[in-house]
Design a protein around this motif. Structure first.
Motif, PDB file in Angstrom:
ATOM      1  N   PRO A  71       0.830  -1.207   0.000  1.00 52.17           N
ATOM      2  CA  PRO A  71       0.000   0.000   0.000  1.00 52.17           C
ATOM      3  C   PRO A  71       0.863   1.255   0.000  1.00 52.17           C
ATOM      4  CG  PRO A  71       0.071  -0.960   2.190  1.00 52.17           C
ATOM      5  CD  PRO A  71       0.778  -1.924   1.281  1.00 52.17           C
ATOM      6  N   ASN A  72       0.374   2.318  -0.638  1.00 48.78           N
ATOM      7  CA  ASN A  72       1.171   3.547  -0.712  1.00 48.78           C
ATOM      8  C   ASN A  72       0.383   4.786  -0.303  1.00 48.78           C
ATOM      9  OD1 ASN A  72      -0.543   3.874  -2.826  1.00 48.78           O
ATOM     10  ND2 ASN A  72       1.023   4.125  -4.407  1.00 48.78           N
ATOM     11  N   CYS A  73      -0.640   4.594   0.538  1.00 48.18           N
ATOM     12  CA  CYS A  73      -1.425   5.722   1.056  1.00 48.18           C
ATOM     13  C   CYS A  73      -1.997   6.558  -0.096  1.00 48.18           C
ATOM     14  CB  CYS A  73      -0.577   6.587   1.985  1.00 48.18           C
ATOM     15  SG  CYS A  73      -1.547   7.771   2.977  1.00 48.18           S
ATOM     16  N   ASN A  74      -2.634   5.870  -1.030  1.00 48.38           N
ATOM     17  CA  ASN A  74      -3.262   6.534  -2.178  1.00 48.38           C
ATOM     18  C   ASN A  74      -2.265   7.366  -2.987  1.00 48.38           C
ATOM     19  OD1 ASN A  74      -5.889   5.543  -1.467  1.00 48.38           O
ATOM     20  ND2 ASN A  74      -5.988   7.138   0.110  1.00 48.38           N
ATOM     21  N   GLY A  75      -1.050   6.822  -3.108  1.00 41.83           N
ATOM     22  CA  GLY A  75      -0.044   7.500  -3.918  1.00 41.83           C
ATOM     23  C   GLY A  75       0.748   8.565  -3.200  1.00 41.83           C
ATOM     24  N   THR A  76       0.526   8.740  -1.902  1.00 46.66           N
ATOM     25  CA  THR A  76       1.216   9.810  -1.165  1.00 46.66           C
ATOM     26  C   THR A  76       2.286   9.283  -0.228  1.00 46.66           C
ATOM     27  OG1 THR A  76      -0.389   9.793   0.651  1.00 46.66           O
ATOM     28  CG2 THR A  76      -0.862  11.229  -1.230  1.00 46.66           C
TER      29      THR A  76
END
Length: 203
Positions: free
Chosen positions: A146-151
């Protein structure tokens, strides 16, 4: 006092500074790296209920620049390699946390990375067991990190790249300062003694 005696006295004094200086200089960075003091869950613990958050707490404040969590990561993986959670982390003082999420019962690995107060990243991992009680909400997990919605601020941490020093491995600052001070004091005392003796011998 002869020129040779003066040169020898200066050599002894300077030598003490050369030897003692690095010892003293090494003390500060040895104390700077953050290390793990507690976590939720704890290493080796068996969880039966999900906490509100998974947390990693170190021995001192963590470094965030302008509130950015780049360089921080807290990942949960099961034995099959699936990831859980959204990858978003919150840093407050010495603690990094993320919302808790787990799947089926089994062994899970926590992989964490923080930015130490000296600006270096430190990372490590540990395992715990998950034996969910009835009624616990279970997540499906993901095969990709997971990447925190790209952030999220970077890729998955590599625990082998920068393992944190444990409290037992850290240098005792008081002992280092005492040893360094003693070396310098002995060297200076020897130099002064030679100078005084040389003056007494001078007609």
């Amino acid at each position: 006092m002869t020129a040779n005696a003066i040169r020898f006295a200066l050599f002894v004094a300077v030598g003490a500074l050369v030897v003692g200086g690095p010892v003293l200089g090494a003390a500060a960075p040895a104390q700077a790296h953050n290390y793990l003091v507690s976590s939720t869950p704890a290493a080796g613990q068996t969880l039966t209920e999900l906490p509100e958050q998974f947390q990693v707490t170190t021995n001192g404040p963590l470094l965030t620049l302008g509130g950015s969590t780049g360089g921080f990561a807290l990942e949960l993986k099961d034995a099959a390699g699936k990831f859980y959670g959204d990858g978003c982390v919150t840093v407050e003082g010495p603690t990094m946390s993320t919302a808790a999420a787990l799947g089926a019962a089994g062994t899970y690995t926590v992989v964490w990375q923080v930015v130490s107060s000296d600006g270096h990243t430190v990372s490590d991992e540990f395992t715990f067991s998950w034996a969910p009680a009835d009624g616990q909400a279970l997540s499906e997990g993901s095969t990709t990190a997971p990447n925190c919605n790209g952030t999220a601020g970077g890729q998955a941490p590599d625990p082998g790249a920068s393992a944190p020093a444990s409290p037992d491995q850290k240098v005792d600052l008081g002992n280092v300062l005492w040893i360094g001070g003693a070396v310098i004091a002995v060297g200076l005392a020897a130099g002064v003694t030679l100078l005084v003796l040389g003056r007494r011998k001078t007609p």
